[in-house]
Design an enzyme around this catalytic site. Structure first.
Site, short mmCIF file in Angstrom:
data_model
loop_
_atom_site.label_atom_id
_atom_site.label_comp_id
_atom_site.label_asym_id
_atom_site.label_seq_id
_atom_site.Cartn_x
_atom_site.Cartn_y
_atom_site.Cartn_z
N GLN A 153 26.17 39.19 -7.54
CA GLN A 153 27.34 38.73 -6.79
C GLN A 153 27.09 38.85 -5.27
O GLN A 153 27.96 39.30 -4.52
CB GLN A 153 28.57 39.54 -7.19
CG GLN A 153 29.17 39.09 -8.52
CD GLN A 153 29.68 37.66 -8.46
OE1 GLN A 153 30.21 37.20 -7.45
NE2 GLN A 153 29.52 36.94 -9.57
N SER A 154 25.92 38.45 -4.82
CA SER A 154 25.57 38.58 -3.42
C SER A 154 26.39 37.64 -2.53
O SER A 154 26.39 36.42 -2.72
CB SER A 154 24.09 38.26 -3.24
OG SER A 154 23.77 38.11 -1.87
#
Ligand SMILES: *Cc1c(COP(=O)(O)O)cnc(C)c1O
Length: 326
Positions: free
Chosen positions: A74-75
């Site tokens: 989930q960067s």
């Protein structure tokens, strides 16, 4: 050199607003405001957009045709890089930790919408997989431009030195800045900017992941490399203050502290924090106030670094039991 002479691609909508938080100030006993870098404007915003302004300008100067970067599943950094690539007409390869989660949610959904090519690294070291991708692209005659984890190098730090200048010019000058710190570029830049432009307050980084000693060392190294890269004349750099007392169960694991911070900010001020970074930092700041490590009445500015699209990947984890039952 003067950092304002660095070329920018102008992805970010600047200056970002500074907003007072009167209800939370009353509740917490400090004079609290928030710098809204969640509103930098590129594909849901965040702190990486300022860094990418400088990084994408460099990529273009070097004739690159593809941005290659790395991050967690989930960067936020990867999502903003995918959007920056789209804006600049470049291709984008993202090396993400772990394996394909199947259903695209939160930042992964946006990465795909923005047209990034995603490579799942499983448990392999991200920088090694990134090097392989860069080599493979070069072998095909492409011109990749590699951006490190979190966009944290001299350029990333320079962007946040400029952000400190922006804050000082806005006239909203706190006694202390609190921010979520992880790959260190944001805090390094703010400290560099403090030394360059004369901010005398404290910069408290709440670590989201690394231990204080490790992260302080990284921040120190980033400041030094920016000073060398851009041949900066700076006096003494302020203390690198990293707090690692709020790491909870580990990176990206939402605990009661984060849940409570998300809930309080949302319900008292209509302000959305993210579950991984700003939720943890805000919860840590509330802890420091309660423990007397931040004094009552202090003028504190919480630097909102973004990350809100991750809310949509954390579903029920951000709600407390009372929220779900009511
Ligand atoms: C990347 C990120 C941070 C940390 O910034 P660093 O420069 O990596 O220390 C904080 N908050 C959010 C939302 C982020 O995406």
């Amino acid at each position: 050199m003067d950092l304002s002479d660095l070329p920018r691609f102008e992805l970010a909508l600047l200056p970002t607003p500074v907003q007072p938080l009167p209800r939370l100030s009353d509740e917490l006993g400090v004079k609290l405001s928030v710098k809204r870098d969640d509103l930098t404007g590129l594909a849901f915003g965040g702190n990486k957009t300022r860094k990418l302004d400088l990084l994408v300008a460099q990529a273009r100067r070097q004739g690159a045709d593809t941005l290659v970067t790395v991050g967690a599943e989930q960067s936020n950094h990867c999502r903003q890089t995918a959007a920056a690539a789209a804006r600049a007409g470049l291709a984008c390869t993202l090396v993400l930790h772990g394996s394909d989660p199947g259903r695209a949610q939160g930042n992964v959904l946006l990465d795909r919408m923005l047209g990034a090519h995603i490579v799942w690294a499983d448990d392999r070291r991200l920088d090694l997989v990134q090097n392989e991708m860069v080599a493979a692209l070069e072998a095909r005659g492409r011109k990749p431009y590699a951006i490190p984890y979190g966009g944290s190098n001299s350029y990333g730090a320079a962007a946040y030195a400029q952000a400190m200048k922006e804050l000082l010019e806005s006239g909203h000058i706190p006694e202390r800045i609190v921010l979520a710190s992880s790959s260190g570029g944001t805090q390094a830049g703010l400290l560099l900017g403090a030394a360059l432009y004369g901010f005398r307050g404290r910069v408290t980084g709440i670590s989201v992941d690394p231990g204080a000693e490790e992260l302080s060392g990284v921040i120190d190294g980033l400041i030094r490399s920016a000073v060398t890269t851009f041949d900066l004349e700076v006096g003494s750099i302020g203390t690198v203050e990293v707090v690692d007392d709020y790491l909870g169960e580990g990176y990206a694991i939402v605990g009661d502290r984060e849940r409570n911070a998300l809930r309080v900010a949302a319900r008292e001020e209509g302000l959305l924090l993210d579950p991984v970074y700003t939720g943890r930092a805000f919860g840590g700041m509330m802890g420091m106030i309660r423990e007397g490590r931040i004094g009552l009445g202090e003028r504190v500015l919480f630097w909102h670094t973004g990350g809100t699209p991750a809310l949509f990947a954390y579903g029920e984890e951000v709600l407390s039991r009372t929220d779900t039952s009511s």
